[in-house]
Design an enzyme around this catalytic site. Sequence first.
Site, PDB file in Angstrom:
ATOM      1  N   SER A 149       0.838  -1.202   0.000  1.00  0.00           N
ATOM      2  CA  SER A 149       0.000   0.000   0.000  1.00  0.00           C
ATOM      3  C   SER A 149       0.872   1.251   0.000  1.00  0.00           C
ATOM      4  O   SER A 149       1.926   1.275  -0.629  1.00  0.00           O
ATOM      5  CB  SER A 149      -0.975  -0.035   1.186  1.00  0.00           C
ATOM      6  OG  SER A 149      -0.277  -0.214   2.414  1.00  0.00           O
ATOM      7  N   ASP A 205       3.705  12.131   9.134  1.00  0.00           N
ATOM      8  CA  ASP A 205       2.330  12.471   9.495  1.00  0.00           C
ATOM      9  C   ASP A 205       1.746  11.523  10.536  1.00  0.00           C
ATOM     10  O   ASP A 205       0.541  11.499  10.752  1.00  0.00           O
ATOM     11  CB  ASP A 205       1.442  12.464   8.239  1.00  0.00           C
ATOM     12  CG  ASP A 205       1.517  11.128   7.492  1.00  0.00           C
ATOM     13  OD1 ASP A 205       2.150  10.183   8.019  1.00  0.00           O
ATOM     14  OD2 ASP A 205       0.953  11.033   6.391  1.00  0.00           O
ATOM     15  N   HIS A 220       3.151   7.667   7.665  1.00  0.00           N
ATOM     16  CA  HIS A 220       4.116   7.432   6.594  1.00  0.00           C
ATOM     17  C   HIS A 220       5.533   7.771   7.048  1.00  0.00           C
ATOM     18  O   HIS A 220       5.735   8.629   7.906  1.00  0.00           O
ATOM     19  CB  HIS A 220       3.711   8.231   5.357  1.00  0.00           C
ATOM     20  CG  HIS A 220       2.368   7.839   4.829  1.00  0.00           C
ATOM     21  ND1 HIS A 220       1.242   8.621   5.020  1.00  0.00           N
ATOM     22  CD2 HIS A 220       1.963   6.733   4.156  1.00  0.00           C
ATOM     23  CE1 HIS A 220       0.205   8.013   4.475  1.00  0.00           C
ATOM     24  NE2 HIS A 220       0.607   6.870   3.958  1.00  0.00           N
TER      25      HIS A 220
END
Length: 254
Positions: free
Chosen positions: A15, A188, A191
């Site tokens: 992902s 964040d 990530h």
Amino acid sequence: MAGTDQRAKFVVFGSSIVQYAFHNNGWLSILADLYSRKADIVLRGYAGWNSRRALQVLDKVFPKTADVHPDLVIVYFGGNDSMKPHPSGLGPHVPIAEYVENMKEIAHHVTSLSEKTRVIFLSSPPVNEAQICKYLCVKLDELQRTNELSRVYAKACVEICKELNIKVIDLWSVLQKQDDWSTVCFTDGIHLSPEGSRIVANEILAILQETDWEPNLHWKSLSSEFSEDSPYDLLAFDGKTTLNVSDWDFYRRN
């Protein structure tokens, strides 16, 4: 003369942590630099995806009828699966029991591609809940991701890999060994920052160096493509001694 048919092929499937892995000094940019002239790194990253969505394209990303199969497959799913379920039933959440079965199916598929294909799974990493709240402008009780849920899915991934004898990097544990991990490893809260990526790249390189795979896939063990002597090699100041540019890697990285 060495040819491109000798270049190894790595495919990385996952992902957003995969999709963004070349960005911001990401972990795949680190590996791509080290493996230049040694391996092709193929990115198959899809932000927002979970293991359920991954199964829908598994045969397309890794067709068993392909002429050339990967030497190495790195798989990462779990961060989105571990999000809290939405009342509508929509969204990325996948129940833990289904996640386990999905990951087993992915594992069986990629390990069966060829006798030469090696596999590494990455577990879901930890998350910095406070950083996510700040980034998304939400309150803590509104947060869809928690570090505890990430731990549960990471543990499941590790247990799957132990059962199936697949190499795994427990990102949830590894990243938290770093001092001030919650602030230095993420951009964040989810990530990876350059420091987080450095840790991930080093863990992958450690497996590639230490595992007794034949051939060994660590970058130092792979030969450089077109590394033979050539009349076009650079010359030293004496005009006689040749300088093989590929050898400069050793001095630059050690």
